[in-house]
Design a protein around this motif. Sequence first.
Motif, short mmCIF file in Angstrom:
data_model
loop_
_atom_site.label_atom_id
_atom_site.label_comp_id
_atom_site.label_asym_id
_atom_site.label_seq_id
_atom_site.Cartn_x
_atom_site.Cartn_y
_atom_site.Cartn_z
N GLU A 51 -14.84 2.87 36.46
CA GLU A 51 -16.12 2.64 35.80
C GLU A 51 -16.87 3.95 35.54
N PRO A 52 -16.98 4.87 36.52
CA PRO A 52 -17.64 6.15 36.23
C PRO A 52 -16.93 6.94 35.13
N ALA A 53 -15.58 6.89 35.12
CA ALA A 53 -14.83 7.62 34.09
C ALA A 53 -15.11 7.03 32.71
N LEU A 54 -15.19 5.71 32.64
CA LEU A 54 -15.48 5.05 31.37
C LEU A 54 -16.90 5.38 30.90
N LEU A 55 -17.86 5.31 31.80
CA LEU A 55 -19.24 5.58 31.43
C LEU A 55 -19.44 7.03 31.00
N ILE A 105 -18.29 6.73 27.26
CA ILE A 105 -18.97 5.84 26.31
C ILE A 105 -20.42 5.57 26.66
N GLY A 106 -20.92 6.14 27.76
CA GLY A 106 -22.27 5.82 28.22
C GLY A 106 -23.35 6.04 27.18
N ASP A 107 -23.19 7.10 26.38
CA ASP A 107 -24.22 7.40 25.36
C ASP A 107 -24.22 6.39 24.22
N TRP A 108 -23.17 5.59 24.11
CA TRP A 108 -23.10 4.60 23.05
C TRP A 108 -23.81 3.30 23.42
N LEU A 109 -23.98 3.06 24.71
CA LEU A 109 -24.45 1.75 25.17
C LEU A 109 -25.94 1.59 24.96
N ASP A 141 -22.50 -1.58 36.25
CA ASP A 141 -23.42 -1.40 35.13
C ASP A 141 -23.54 -2.72 34.38
N PRO A 142 -24.75 -3.31 34.30
CA PRO A 142 -24.90 -4.62 33.67
C PRO A 142 -24.65 -4.61 32.17
N ARG A 143 -24.53 -3.44 31.58
CA ARG A 143 -24.28 -3.36 30.13
C ARG A 143 -22.81 -3.52 29.79
N LEU A 144 -21.94 -3.47 30.80
CA LEU A 144 -20.50 -3.50 30.55
C LEU A 144 -19.91 -4.89 30.73
N ASP A 145 -19.17 -5.33 29.73
CA ASP A 145 -18.36 -6.56 29.81
C ASP A 145 -16.93 -6.14 29.49
#
Length: 326
Positions: free
Chosen positions: A51-55, A58-62, A108-112
């Motif tokens: 999850e940290p690697a993914l964020l 892509i974190g700036d896109w969310l 992170d509640p923004r991730l599905d």
Amino acid sequence: MTISIPTQLVWVAVDWGSSNLRAWAMDAGGEALAEAEAARGMLGLAPADYEPALLAVIGDWLPVEGRIKVLVCGMAGARQGWREAPYRPVPTALDALAEGAVRPATEDPRLDVRLLPGLCQGADAGGFDVMRGEETQLAGLAALEPGVSGPVCLPGTHAKWATLEDGRVRGFHTYMTGELYRLLAERSVLAHSLGEDDLGDAACHGAFTAAVSEAVDAPEAFTQRLFGLRAMDLLDDTLPGGEARGAVLAARLSGLAIGLELAGACRDLTTGQTVRLIGGEALCRRYALALSALGHASEIIANQRAVLAGLGLAHAALEHAAIDHD
């Protein structure tokens, strides 16, 4: 490329391999708004690292609020990955991959996040085999060409050959050609003789295609011809000198390795069948040249195009299932 969030971003596509991850911000029409990548593959991650690697990518896109669906294919769904997405056995429909998707735990509640499954094959279906990631490329082909049938090759470290029938995978086989070439070129006695081949060079082109034909005609002589490369370096005065000599011998090794693969993979090809190649352009062109030397036609589909089409097919299936469930 600038993204207007949240009006344009609808979902995120991710291809997570052993060494790298690539992500694309997707709009409602299936077009990529932006892409990003990082050298954070499965081999360097523990489950808690995903999850940290993914964020980080892509974190700036969310958006600040709301949830974004993230569809992931590849090694994140392996047993050693984020969470295992069990293999689906063949034969299977390529538009049904989303049915096997699993949700890893996220904070992170923004991730599905949904991890797509790979495919497996038992002894009764043609011999034990597995694939993870390539099935999404095949699904992309099925999305681009509904009802597609015929042989498909996905060149790589472990090349996959799949047989499709009306958008279904009937069976597949894996050939360790890329890994075999690398081991021979770097770890065997041949390392003393080989350079970097260039198939744009006439001598390398000829050496490659001749070796392909030799390997297909007599696969039982493969290891003999391998040592012959070393002997050619020591004794063959007709070879060019300097770096060109190593390039020609490397082209010949590549031709022998790919030819050995084609000796098995092309046994059942019928006259007039076109082999679809999915992958990186340079390697696909090499396979296309090898197939042409044997009289077989081919068509190249770019890796990114296939991956995004396959993930798009899964996204559409999940959206449709959500509507039906509601």
